[in-house]
Scaffold this motif. Structure first.
Motif, PDB file in Angstrom:
ATOM      1  N   VAL A  49     -22.685  19.905  16.405  1.00 31.75           N
ATOM      2  CA  VAL A  49     -22.987  20.959  15.439  1.00 31.75           C
ATOM      3  C   VAL A  49     -23.841  22.029  16.104  1.00 31.75           C
ATOM      4  CG1 VAL A  49     -24.065  21.495  13.223  1.00 31.75           C
ATOM      5  CG2 VAL A  49     -22.873  19.316  13.525  1.00 31.75           C
ATOM      6  N   ASP A  50     -23.380  23.234  15.965  1.00 33.01           N
ATOM      7  CA  ASP A  50     -24.132  24.402  16.445  1.00 33.01           C
ATOM      8  C   ASP A  50     -25.404  24.535  15.611  1.00 33.01           C
ATOM      9  OD1 ASP A  50     -25.073  26.933  17.054  1.00 33.01           O
ATOM     10  OD2 ASP A  50     -23.097  27.885  16.991  1.00 33.01           O
ATOM     11  N   THR A  51     -26.583  24.483  16.253  1.00 30.34           N
ATOM     12  CA  THR A  51     -27.840  24.680  15.505  1.00 30.34           C
ATOM     13  C   THR A  51     -28.572  25.907  16.043  1.00 30.34           C
ATOM     14  OG1 THR A  51     -29.049  23.194  16.986  1.00 30.34           O
ATOM     15  CG2 THR A  51     -28.084  22.217  15.007  1.00 30.34           C
ATOM     16  N   SER A  52     -27.765  26.895  16.507  1.00 22.60           N
ATOM     17  CA  SER A  52     -28.387  28.102  17.059  1.00 22.60           C
ATOM     18  C   SER A  52     -28.983  28.962  15.950  1.00 22.60           C
ATOM     19  CB  SER A  52     -27.344  28.915  17.832  1.00 22.60           C
ATOM     20  OG  SER A  52     -26.340  29.349  16.939  1.00 22.60           O
ATOM     21  N   GLY A  53     -29.819  29.895  16.343  1.00 21.60           N
ATOM     22  CA  GLY A  53     -30.530  30.739  15.389  1.00 21.60           C
ATOM     23  C   GLY A  53     -29.632  31.579  14.506  1.00 21.60           C
ATOM     24  N   SER A  54     -28.410  31.836  15.011  1.00 22.44           N
ATOM     25  CA  SER A  54     -27.511  32.688  14.230  1.00 22.44           C
ATOM     26  C   SER A  54     -27.003  31.999  12.969  1.00 22.44           C
ATOM     27  CB  SER A  54     -26.333  33.118  15.096  1.00 22.44           C
ATOM     28  OG  SER A  54     -25.621  31.981  15.515  1.00 22.44           O
ATOM     29  N   MET A  55     -27.089  30.672  12.962  1.00 24.02           N
ATOM     30  CA  MET A  55     -26.646  29.957  11.768  1.00 24.02           C
ATOM     31  C   MET A  55     -27.613  30.311  10.638  1.00 24.02           C
ATOM     32  SD  MET A  55     -24.023  27.676  12.546  1.00 24.02           S
ATOM     33  CE  MET A  55     -24.119  26.165  11.576  1.00 24.02           C
ATOM     34  N   GLY A  56     -27.140  31.011   9.661  1.00 23.63           N
ATOM     35  CA  GLY A  56     -27.999  31.336   8.521  1.00 23.63           C
ATOM     36  C   GLY A  56     -28.341  30.078   7.754  1.00 23.63           C
ATOM     37  N   ARG A  57     -29.250  30.206   6.838  1.00 26.16           N
ATOM     38  CA  ARG A  57     -29.693  29.024   6.113  1.00 26.16           C
ATOM     39  C   ARG A  57     -28.524  28.355   5.387  1.00 26.16           C
ATOM     40  NH1 ARG A  57     -31.024  27.225   1.530  1.00 26.16           N
ATOM     41  NH2 ARG A  57     -32.455  25.454   1.440  1.00 26.16           N
ATOM     42  N   GLU A  58     -27.710  29.176   4.731  1.00 26.78           N
ATOM     43  CA  GLU A  58     -26.603  28.619   3.949  1.00 26.78           C
ATOM     44  C   GLU A  58     -25.602  27.896   4.846  1.00 26.78           C
ATOM     45  OE1 GLU A  58     -23.283  30.026   0.628  1.00 26.78           O
ATOM     46  OE2 GLU A  58     -24.188  31.496   1.971  1.00 26.78           O
ATOM     47  N   THR A  59     -25.266  28.537   5.976  1.00 24.80           N
ATOM     48  CA  THR A  59     -24.306  27.937   6.901  1.00 24.80           C
ATOM     49  C   THR A  59     -24.870  26.652   7.490  1.00 24.80           C
ATOM     50  OG1 THR A  59     -23.656  30.188   7.463  1.00 24.80           O
ATOM     51  CG2 THR A  59     -22.805  28.441   8.855  1.00 24.80           C
ATOM     52  N   MET A  60     -26.151  26.687   7.864  1.00 20.57           N
ATOM     53  CA  MET A  60     -26.781  25.501   8.452  1.00 20.57           C
ATOM     54  C   MET A  60     -26.755  24.332   7.469  1.00 20.57           C
ATOM     55  SD  MET A  60     -28.190  24.631  11.385  1.00 20.57           S
ATOM     56  CE  MET A  60     -27.321  23.103  11.264  1.00 20.57           C
ATOM     57  N   GLU A  61     -27.093  24.613   6.239  1.00 18.64           N
ATOM     58  CA  GLU A  61     -27.104  23.537   5.240  1.00 18.64           C
ATOM     59  C   GLU A  61     -25.684  22.998   5.020  1.00 18.64           C
ATOM     60  OE1 GLU A  61     -29.718  21.913   4.053  1.00 18.64           O
ATOM     61  OE2 GLU A  61     -30.784  23.250   5.463  1.00 18.64           O
ATOM     62  N   ALA A  62     -24.700  23.911   4.976  1.00 13.26           N
ATOM     63  CA  ALA A  62     -23.313  23.488   4.792  1.00 13.26           C
ATOM     64  C   ALA A  62     -22.845  22.661   5.989  1.00 13.26           C
ATOM     65  CB  ALA A  62     -22.405  24.704   4.608  1.00 13.26           C
ATOM     66  N   ALA A  63     -23.277  23.053   7.185  1.00 10.14           N
ATOM     67  CA  ALA A  63     -22.889  22.326   8.395  1.00 10.14           C
ATOM     68  C   ALA A  63     -23.470  20.916   8.382  1.00 10.14           C
ATOM     69  CB  ALA A  63     -23.353  23.089   9.629  1.00 10.14           C
ATOM     70  N   LYS A  64     -24.721  20.794   7.940  1.00 11.80           N
ATOM     71  CA  LYS A  64     -25.351  19.467   7.853  1.00 11.80           C
ATOM     72  C   LYS A  64     -24.573  18.583   6.870  1.00 11.80           C
ATOM     73  CE  LYS A  64     -30.168  21.004   8.418  1.00 11.80           C
ATOM     74  NZ  LYS A  64     -31.483  20.919   7.733  1.00 11.80           N
ATOM     75  N   ASP A  65     -24.280  19.161   5.734  1.00 11.39           N
ATOM     76  CA  ASP A  65     -23.544  18.441   4.706  1.00 11.39           C
ATOM     77  C   ASP A  65     -22.176  17.997   5.233  1.00 11.39           C
ATOM     78  OD1 ASP A  65     -23.041  17.514   2.044  1.00 11.39           O
ATOM     79  OD2 ASP A  65     -21.728  19.256   1.793  1.00 11.39           O
ATOM     80  N   ALA A  66     -21.528  18.915   5.954  1.00 11.07           N
ATOM     81  CA  ALA A  66     -20.197  18.622   6.501  1.00 11.07           C
ATOM     82  C   ALA A  66     -20.271  17.519   7.551  1.00 11.07           C
ATOM     83  CB  ALA A  66     -19.599  19.891   7.104  1.00 11.07           C
ATOM     84  N   ALA A  67     -21.276  17.575   8.411  1.00 12.23           N
ATOM     85  CA  ALA A  67     -21.437  16.550   9.455  1.00 12.23           C
ATOM     86  C   ALA A  67     -21.670  15.190   8.814  1.00 12.23           C
ATOM     87  CB  ALA A  67     -22.595  16.927  10.378  1.00 12.23           C
ATOM     88  N   GLN A  68     -22.451  15.182   7.744  1.00 10.99           N
ATOM     89  CA  GLN A  68     -22.704  13.922   7.046  1.00 10.99           C
ATOM     90  C   GLN A  68     -21.423  13.394   6.376  1.00 10.99           C
ATOM     91  OE1 GLN A  68     -25.948  15.439   4.752  1.00 10.99           O
ATOM     92  NE2 GLN A  68     -27.513  14.726   6.211  1.00 10.99           N
ATOM     93  N   ALA A  69     -20.628  14.314   5.851  1.00 15.69           N
ATOM     94  CA  ALA A  69     -19.356  13.915   5.247  1.00 15.69           C
ATOM     95  C   ALA A  69     -18.434  13.316   6.311  1.00 15.69           C
ATOM     96  CB  ALA A  69     -18.691  15.115   4.587  1.00 15.69           C
ATOM     97  N   ALA A  70     -18.478  13.895   7.505  1.00 15.16           N
ATOM     98  CA  ALA A  70     -17.660  13.356   8.599  1.00 15.16           C
ATOM     99  C   ALA A  70     -18.127  11.951   8.972  1.00 15.16           C
ATOM    100  CB  ALA A  70     -17.735  14.287   9.807  1.00 15.16           C
ATOM    101  N   LEU A  71     -19.440  11.740   8.995  1.00 18.77           N
ATOM    102  CA  LEU A  71     -19.979  10.402   9.293  1.00 18.77           C
ATOM    103  C   LEU A  71     -19.396   9.362   8.328  1.00 18.77           C
ATOM    104  CD1 LEU A  71     -23.842  10.889   9.853  1.00 18.77           C
ATOM    105  CD2 LEU A  71     -22.107  10.346  11.575  1.00 18.77           C
ATOM    106  N   ALA A  72     -19.303   9.769   7.056  1.00 17.42           N
ATOM    107  CA  ALA A  72     -18.821   8.851   6.021  1.00 17.42           C
ATOM    108  C   ALA A  72     -17.376   8.413   6.287  1.00 17.42           C
ATOM    109  CB  ALA A  72     -18.919   9.513   4.649  1.00 17.42           C
ATOM    110  N   GLU A  73     -16.627   9.244   7.012  1.00 17.41           N
ATOM    111  CA  GLU A  73     -15.220   8.922   7.287  1.00 17.41           C
ATOM    112  C   GLU A  73     -15.054   8.047   8.527  1.00 17.41           C
ATOM    113  OE1 GLU A  73     -12.825   9.539   5.268  1.00 17.41           O
ATOM    114  OE2 GLU A  73     -14.106  10.705   3.910  1.00 17.41           O
TER     115      GLU A  73
END
Lengths: 425, 389
Positions: A49-73
């Motif tokens: 997961v890209d955690t660079s500064g350009s990731m806005g708050r909304e994108t970062m939170e969505a990315a975290k959520d998505a990564a966690q969803a992937a873990l579940a699979e």
């Protein structure tokens, strides 16, 4: 046990003096089972997961959520790791300094990894090459993992020298597979496509953060359903023949010609990565020395090999005839995929010309793309094209570039350019 | 996999209950599976072998026995006829990709240096239902020379015609292999005796074609018949259907010896020119054939005395479709420029395939260096044709 089948579509009849044989070979896999559980070695998954500064708050939170969803699979027992990417790469999970850097998935490790992801904070730059290199080292820390797959998410352009990224791609090629996703519109399609194509993965845009979770879940589900760790496409051609190209044409267009490795003097091997229950189409073109009318011969044996075992074989033939009724026909599948491959290059070249400010070339190429999409019945491509150009005449391919185009639509057209439709049978 | 039978003739897998190989049409014996043998160490042109030899047809004279003993066993996997490479399990060469024809789809035979033939599937048909059989004395120039040339053309769209034609050809050869009886010694009785033998050969072939199909077959096997026997300087010939015999002398006009039992022949008899008759819609409908549903298979028989060097040709319509007039055949032979019957039979096969290969192609040739007798004028039969039953 996975079963493979090969079906050949071609017109085997060549006119007197004819040399070029074209065939579409459909390879279908059934009974693939589950990744890492088919006796072909353990499976490993890395979520980058890209955690660079350009990731806005909304994108970062969505990315975290998505990564966690992937873990579940990820199925319990699978080896996995999570990498946070900035100007460097950090192994976010498992928290190890040395030794095997892939944890075994179970309820506890899934929770720990989820927790590690929840602490991601956006800061720093983007260095995709270093992320790939770390992923490679992580996989290498556990040799028993033989089926290696990663998901890579970024939202920005790579900050490294192009040569640095190219070198990292080269190191990863043939070692692990990687599906790439770009969030928003600040990343470069061409850059991520280069990574995905080399690493036998897909590339796509996730225009809105709300779509990220579903996208990650789907990618991981697909990967987990790939019970065949690795397979090689093999193309035998007779002595004196020349393989003009080997191209995957469905579900996406990928030219495999340059990836040939020699199996023996007459046989080339092409990587196809892991397989689930799916079918893929390949376009094989072979040039033969012309023979007398009436002669029949084999132009190619197209095989799918698991290790050294042949799992399926399709025979591509050539018969010379002076019956023009036979020789004039172009096989429907060959014609369809020839058009679809041209469609992909017209879209890519058209968009590149547009980006370079060459509107005349862009108009011609995208016009041809509109024409091909209509001819080959690729309705999705037509829809995407119409967001970028105004169509005056679909049949003639007459179009005008739209004055204002949503950047995401243009990128979606670009990333999806290689997606093909199958002919309706 | 429930069974692992393989065809003893071509080595193709033979699943299920079938009694015949789906690949080459050979009969599958009921006993144990024959394993596919490894490729012969020395390249051996596939065409040198023939299923006929397996069935027992072969040279009459001891001097020519070598021709049959040189053939490898039918179950052997042949090297590629084109490049000598190994034939893969998919029946194509692993080196050059040329299709390895099954021994039933393409076979060549040479009974003596002066008598040879090629039986080929052609291009359009999916199997070879033609068959040939031949025998010959060693020396084509000797006074006591003798050659037997037999061609049967199995009718397509019938069941197991490829079995019936091959067995029929072999049976006919069996009858024709022995020298003709003299009868009572008069020319008339000698001719009658010869005709009787020819008719017996047709009957023997008929029995085999009938036996190839079950009694309740919807489309029972059927075939044409054409044979020519050279004994000394006299050619005796017989045919049922539209396979043909020709005498094509080097220095004068050739003749078609056999008379087709066909719709086209009927039209020609009624005065229509050959080219027009043979291209009419029903031209290839034959009016007589061998098989269960044959109402009349009385052969047309005849004799001809050889007075100059030339070629005796027995062929199926797969060849003469592309060169019906004797003159056209002579032109193709001259174009091939060879006196070797084996090479010429191949050249004529290539010619027919080159023109489209619409049907199975069988070409059996005897190279006759000229009359062996210079006397015995009173024995000379004139050219005769007569229905003989």
């Amino acid at each position: 046990m996975a079963e493979f089948a090969a079906t050949v579509y071609q017109n085997e009849f060549l006119p007197d003096g004819g040399t070029d044989v074209n065939a579409i070979v459909t390879i279908t896999c059934t009974g693939a089972g589950t990744a890492g559980q088919s006796g072909s070695g353990a499976a490993g998954e890395i979520i980058i997961v890209d955690t660079s500064g350009s990731m806005g708050r909304e994108t970062m939170e969505a990315a975290k959520d998505a990564a966690q969803a992937a873990l579940a699979e990820i199925i319990d027992g699978t080896r996995f790791a999570v990498i946070a990417g900035t100007d460097g790469a950090e192994l976010a999970y498992p928290p190890v300094q040395d030794g095997p850097a892939l944890a075994v998935m179970d309820e506890t490790s899934r929770q720990e990894a989820s927790h590690a992801i929840s602490r991601f904070r956006a800061s720093g730059g983007t260095a995709i090459g270093s992320w790939l290199d770390l992923a490679g080292s992580v996989f290498a820390s556990l040799p028993e993992v033989t089926q290696r797959h990663a998901i890579l998410l970024t939202d920005g352009e790579n900050g490294e020298q192009p040569a640095r990224l190219d070198a990292a791609i080269q190191r990863a090629t043939g070692y692990f597979q990687c599906d790439c996703r770009g969030a928003g519109t600040a990343w470069k399609v061409e850059e991520l496509r280069r990574v995905a194509q080399a690493l036998l993965g897909t590339v796509d845009i996730i225009p809105s953060p709300s779509e990220m979770r579903e996208e990650f879940r789907a990618i991981m589900q697909t990967s987990m359903a790939r019970g065949v760790a690795d397979a090689q496409l093999r193309v035998w051609s007779p002595q004196g023949a020349q393989v003009l190209f080997v191209r995957q044409v469905a579900p996406t267009v990928e030219d495999l010609s340059d990836r040939r490795v020699e199996v023996n003097a007459l046989t080339g091997g092409y990587p196809t990565g892991a397989w689930g229950d799916e079918s893929r189409d390949y376009h094989v073109a072979v040039r033969l020395p012309a023979k007398a009318v009436g002669q029949e011969q084999l132009a190619a044996r197209v095989q799918l090999a698991l290790g050294d075992d042949m799992a399926a074989q399709g025979l591509v033939k050539a018969t010379w005839s002076n019956d023009s009724e036979l020789t004039a026909k172009i096989d429907q599948q060959v014609a369809h995929y020839t058009g679809q491959a041209e469609l992909a290059s017209m879209i890519q070249e058209g968009l590149a010309a547009k980006a370079a400010g060459d509107d005349a070339t862009a108009t011609t190429k995208l016009g041809r793309a509109v024409q091909l999409a209509a001819e080959t019945g690729n309705a999705e491509a037509t829809t995407r094209l119409k967001k970028v150009v105004d169509v005056d005449d679909e049949k003639e391919g007459t179009v005008r570039l739209k004055r204002t185009v949503d950047k995401a639509d243009e990128m979606a057209l670009d990333t999806a350019s290689t997606k093909t439709t199958r002919i309706k049978k | 996999m429930t069974e692992s039978r393989v065809c003893p003739s071509c080595g193709a897998p033979a699943p299920g209950e079938s009694n015949f190989c789906e690949e080459c049409g050979a009969a599958l014996s009921a006993d144990v599976a024959t394993p596919v043998q490894p490729p012969a160490p020395t390249p051996e042109p596939a065409g040198e072998s023939s299923p006929i030899e397996e069935l027992g047809s072969g040279p009459i004279s001891s001097a020519t026995t070598n021709y049959s003993s040189a053939a490898p066993p039918q179950s052997a996997v042949h090297a590629c006829a084109s490049c000598g490479g190994v034939i893969g399990p998919d029946h194509y060469c692993e080196q050059c990709g040329v299709k390895a024809l099954s021994p039933r789809d393409h076979f060549r035979e040479q009974a003596a240096p002066w008598v040879a033939g090629v039986c080929d599937k052609g291009i359009r048909h999916h199997r070879n239902e033609d068959a040939m059989a031949m025998a010959a004395s060693a020396d084509g120039g000797a006074v006591g020379r003798r050659a037997v040339l037999v061609v049967l053309d199995g009718v397509s769209n019938t069941d197991d015609s490829q079995i019936g034609s091959l067995a029929g050809a072999k049976a006919a050869l069996g009858v024709l292999a022995a020298p003709f009886p003299d009868g009572l010694g008069t020319p008339e009785s000698r001719l009658a005796a010869v005709n009787h033998v020819l008719t017996s050969a047709v009957k023997a072939a008929q029995a085999e074609v009938v036996a190839a199909a079950t009694p309740d077959a919807a489309n029972p096997a059927s075939a044409t018949f054409c044979a020519a026997v050279l004994e000394g300087d006299v050619v005796s010939y017989a045919n049922v259907g539209d396979s043909r015999s020709y005498w094509l002398p080097d220095g004068s006009a050739g003749v078609q010896l056999s008379v087709d039992d066909s719709a086209a022949q009927g039209l020609m008899a009624a005065g229509m020119p050959r080219a027009e008759a043979e291209s009419s819609p029903q031209a290839h409908a034959i009016t007589k054939w061998l098989g269960q549903d044959s109402e009349d298979h009385t052969p047309m028989v005849g004799q001809l005395r050889i007075t100059e060097p030339g070629w005796l040709l027995v062929c199926s319509d797969g060849l003469w479709n592309y060169a019906s007039e004797p003159q056209q055949l002579t032109e193709q032979m001259q174009a091939a420029g060879t006196d070797d019957p084996a090479a010429l039979a191949l050249a004529l096969t290539d010619f027919a395939n080159g023109r489209g290969g619409q049907d199975n192609i069988t070409t059996v040739l005897a190279r006759i260096p000229g009359p062996a007798h210079v006397h015995n004028a009173e024995q000379t039969p004139t050219t005769k044709e007569q229905p003989h039953g």
